[in-house]
Write a protein that holds these residues in place. Sequence first.
Motif, PDB file in Angstrom:
ATOM      1  N   CYS A 227      -5.219  13.094 -14.349  1.00  0.00           N
ATOM      2  CA  CYS A 227      -4.608  11.777 -14.471  1.00  0.00           C
ATOM      3  C   CYS A 227      -5.658  10.698 -14.250  1.00  0.00           C
ATOM      4  CB  CYS A 227      -3.498  11.600 -13.438  1.00  0.00           C
ATOM      5  SG  CYS A 227      -2.175  12.823 -13.557  1.00  0.00           S
TER       6      CYS A 227
ATOM      7  N   ALA B 192      -6.286   6.897 -13.164  1.00  0.00           N
ATOM      8  CA  ALA B 192      -5.685   5.759 -12.484  1.00  0.00           C
ATOM      9  C   ALA B 192      -6.189   4.477 -13.142  1.00  0.00           C
ATOM     10  CB  ALA B 192      -6.039   5.781 -11.003  1.00  0.00           C
TER      11      ALA B 192
ATOM     12  N   VAL C 174      -7.099  13.480 -10.035  1.00  0.00           N
ATOM     13  CA  VAL C 174      -6.941  12.051 -10.289  1.00  0.00           C
ATOM     14  C   VAL C 174      -8.318  11.407 -10.403  1.00  0.00           C
ATOM     15  CG1 VAL C 174      -6.002   9.871  -9.436  1.00  0.00           C
ATOM     16  CG2 VAL C 174      -4.754  11.994  -9.027  1.00  0.00           C
TER      17      VAL C 174
END
Length: 238
Positions: A166, A168, A186
Amino acid sequence: MQIEGRNPIKEALASDKTTITKLCVQKGAHDLQAVIDLARQKGIRIDFFEKQTLDKMSETKHHQGIIAYAENFKYASLDDILQKKSGPLFILLLDNIEDPHNLGSIIRVGECLGVDGIVIPNKRAAQVNSTVIKVSAGATSYVKIAMVNNINDVIRKLKDNFVTVCCADMGGESIYDAHLDGDIAVVIGNEGDGVKHLTKSLCDKTIAIPQFGKVNSLNASVACGIICSEIVRQRISK
């Protein structure tokens, strides 16, 4: 490498990731006796100095009466981080975080919230030094930190290992709506420029923190803490 402050040095003495070769201690600092005793048990050389001398030696200017000299920080490998444990993987990828205070804070957040490892690039980014160790409050002794040539190559390898990556970044799906379970990594971007375009394009999805104020950006370590906290919340609420 220097390590400064009571807690970082205490944690370093207790860790097998850091080899301390010498302690420099302020004369008359009785509150440091527990750290001194631990160093003596390990056969580490201890020298005593006046506060003014330690002030001159200090790199952080917040030595708290004790400075340690240690061998360079021992980085983990990506494979070390990828070793499976009982639960799903939780990894942080830092895309050129330049401020050592931010890096130290992120490491501290990661250790508190149970990340399996943190990956940093070896160029144009902060590396583990005395400031990072101090700001992390000793968390560098417990978190696996890998330094790599290319973050994008790491993303590709993680995806090959079925880890959801993912990014951010503003404009992504709210972290409170996104499914952040399973093996996850992340990417936290640079303080000024965020995540690079190519890096972002390699990620499986983009996630964002809803914001309602007039200043529409967060410090990298603060944003990391909020995101990590939501990942943990989703895991323990199941």
